[in-house]
Design a protein around this motif. Sequence first.
Motif, PDB file in Angstrom:
ATOM      1  N   UNK A  61       0.814  -1.224   0.000  1.00 50.62           N
ATOM      2  CA  UNK A  61       0.000   0.000   0.000  1.00 50.62           C
ATOM      3  C   UNK A  61       0.844   1.270   0.000  1.00 50.62           C
ATOM      4  N   UNK A  62       2.146   1.121  -0.127  1.00 50.47           N
ATOM      5  CA  UNK A  62       3.045   2.270  -0.174  1.00 50.47           C
ATOM      6  C   UNK A  62       3.368   2.570  -1.631  1.00 50.47           C
ATOM      7  N   UNK A  63       2.623   3.480  -2.223  1.00 50.16           N
ATOM      8  CA  UNK A  63       2.829   3.789  -3.631  1.00 50.16           C
ATOM      9  C   UNK A  63       3.686   5.038  -3.837  1.00 50.16           C
ATOM     10  N   UNK A  64       3.962   5.760  -2.781  1.00 51.10           N
ATOM     11  CA  UNK A  64       4.776   6.965  -2.893  1.00 51.10           C
ATOM     12  C   UNK A  64       6.250   6.658  -2.830  1.00 51.10           C
ATOM     13  N   UNK A  65       7.041   7.706  -2.889  1.00 51.13           N
ATOM     14  CA  UNK A  65       8.492   7.535  -2.834  1.00 51.13           C
ATOM     15  C   UNK A  65       9.020   7.555  -1.411  1.00 51.13           C
ATOM     16  N   UNK A  66       8.173   7.892  -0.446  1.00 53.58           N
ATOM     17  CA  UNK A  66       8.604   7.912   0.947  1.00 53.58           C
ATOM     18  C   UNK A  66       8.616   6.496   1.508  1.00 53.58           C
ATOM     19  N   UNK A  67       9.647   6.159   2.270  1.00 52.83           N
ATOM     20  CA  UNK A  67       9.663   4.830   2.892  1.00 52.83           C
ATOM     21  C   UNK A  67       8.663   4.768   4.044  1.00 52.83           C
ATOM     22  N   UNK A  68       8.212   3.575   4.359  1.00 56.09           N
ATOM     23  CA  UNK A  68       7.348   3.374   5.519  1.00 56.09           C
ATOM     24  C   UNK A  68       8.246   3.418   6.754  1.00 56.09           C
ATOM     25  N   UNK A  69       7.868   4.220   7.725  1.00 54.96           N
ATOM     26  CA  UNK A  69       8.616   4.335   8.978  1.00 54.96           C
ATOM     27  C   UNK A  69       7.651   4.156  10.142  1.00 54.96           C
ATOM     28  N   UNK A  70       8.157   4.007  11.357  1.00 55.79           N
ATOM     29  CA  UNK A  70       7.254   3.920  12.514  1.00 55.79           C
ATOM     30  C   UNK A  70       6.357   5.149  12.664  1.00 55.79           C
ATOM     31  N   UNK A  71       6.788   6.290  12.155  1.00 56.61           N
ATOM     32  CA  UNK A  71       6.000   7.521  12.284  1.00 56.61           C
ATOM     33  C   UNK A  71       5.003   7.723  11.140  1.00 56.61           C
ATOM     34  N   UNK A  72       4.973   6.813  10.187  1.00 53.14           N
ATOM     35  CA  UNK A  72       4.037   6.926   9.070  1.00 53.14           C
ATOM     36  C   UNK A  72       2.603   6.920   9.590  1.00 53.14           C
ATOM     37  N   UNK A  73       1.834   7.918   9.174  1.00 49.30           N
ATOM     38  CA  UNK A  73       0.406   7.965   9.498  1.00 49.30           C
ATOM     39  C   UNK A  73      -0.292   7.004   8.538  1.00 49.30           C
ATOM     40  N   UNK A  74      -0.889   5.982   9.090  1.00 43.18           N
ATOM     41  CA  UNK A  74      -1.415   4.887   8.279  1.00 43.18           C
ATOM     42  C   UNK A  74      -2.447   5.370   7.264  1.00 43.18           C
ATOM     43  N   UNK A  75      -3.365   6.207   7.686  1.00 40.39           N
ATOM     44  CA  UNK A  75      -4.452   6.619   6.791  1.00 40.39           C
ATOM     45  C   UNK A  75      -4.044   7.690   5.789  1.00 40.39           C
ATOM     46  N   UNK A  76      -2.897   8.335   5.994  1.00 43.28           N
ATOM     47  CA  UNK A  76      -2.475   9.393   5.083  1.00 43.28           C
ATOM     48  C   UNK A  76      -1.209   9.050   4.311  1.00 43.28           C
ATOM     49  N   UNK A  77      -0.325   8.263   4.916  1.00 47.83           N
ATOM     50  CA  UNK A  77       0.936   7.957   4.269  1.00 47.83           C
ATOM     51  C   UNK A  77       0.870   6.756   3.342  1.00 47.83           C
ATOM     52  N   UNK A  78      -0.264   6.059   3.354  1.00 48.75           N
ATOM     53  CA  UNK A  78      -0.418   4.849   2.551  1.00 48.75           C
ATOM     54  C   UNK A  78      -1.766   4.881   1.844  1.00 48.75           C
ATOM     55  N   UNK A  79      -1.913   4.048   0.836  1.00 46.22           N
ATOM     56  CA  UNK A  79      -3.184   3.986   0.103  1.00 46.22           C
ATOM     57  C   UNK A  79      -4.054   2.881   0.680  1.00 46.22           C
ATOM     58  N   UNK A  80      -4.511   3.082   1.902  1.00 45.99           N
ATOM     59  CA  UNK A  80      -5.362   2.100   2.568  1.00 45.99           C
ATOM     60  C   UNK A  80      -6.689   2.751   2.933  1.00 45.99           C
ATOM     61  N   UNK A  81      -7.704   1.911   3.026  1.00 47.16           N
ATOM     62  CA  UNK A  81      -8.991   2.380   3.520  1.00 47.16           C
ATOM     63  C   UNK A  81      -9.239   1.719   4.878  1.00 47.16           C
ATOM     64  N   UNK A  82     -10.348   2.037   5.495  1.00 50.38           N
ATOM     65  CA  UNK A  82     -10.617   1.530   6.838  1.00 50.38           C
ATOM     66  C   UNK A  82     -10.740   0.001   6.863  1.00 50.38           C
ATOM     67  N   UNK A  83     -11.256  -0.584   5.805  1.00 53.40           N
ATOM     68  CA  UNK A  83     -11.372  -2.039   5.745  1.00 53.40           C
ATOM     69  C   UNK A  83      -9.990  -2.692   5.701  1.00 53.40           C
ATOM     70  N   UNK A  84      -9.091  -2.127   4.944  1.00 57.09           N
ATOM     71  CA  UNK A  84      -7.725  -2.652   4.867  1.00 57.09           C
ATOM     72  C   UNK A  84      -7.036  -2.549   6.218  1.00 57.09           C
ATOM     73  N   UNK A  85      -7.240  -1.436   6.893  1.00 56.99           N
ATOM     74  CA  UNK A  85      -6.634  -1.260   8.218  1.00 56.99           C
ATOM     75  C   UNK A  85      -7.154  -2.330   9.179  1.00 56.99           C
TER      76      UNK A  85
END
Length: 94
Positions: free
Chosen positions: A30-54
């Motif tokens: 779900x990480x389609x951007x160029x930013x790496x996933x980090x512990x501080x990544x905001x799940x609903x904004x930093x990734x392409x996920x919806x509430x069902x995926x979460x």
Amino acid sequence: MQAVQELVAPAALSLQYDVMREIFTLLAPYNVGSKPITPQTVISKGLTVDSLTIMDVIMELEDRFDVTIPMHVAADIVTIDQLAEAVVSQRAKR
């Protein structure tokens, strides 16, 4: 007493590492951007996920680590670090 703390700390850190690694693996697609996933990544904004995926990710983590994350706790999770902490804290209650 210090020896006991030294024995306990590595296990807790190992669990934290395992949980974080599992979260990164589950969320990597779900990480389609160029930013790496980090512990501080905001799940609903930093990734392409919806509430069902979460919720699917939370259920996968519950199964993998044999915990139950209460809905009132899950509703307050914003970052990957908070998700990992929720899993670790629920595991500590067992």
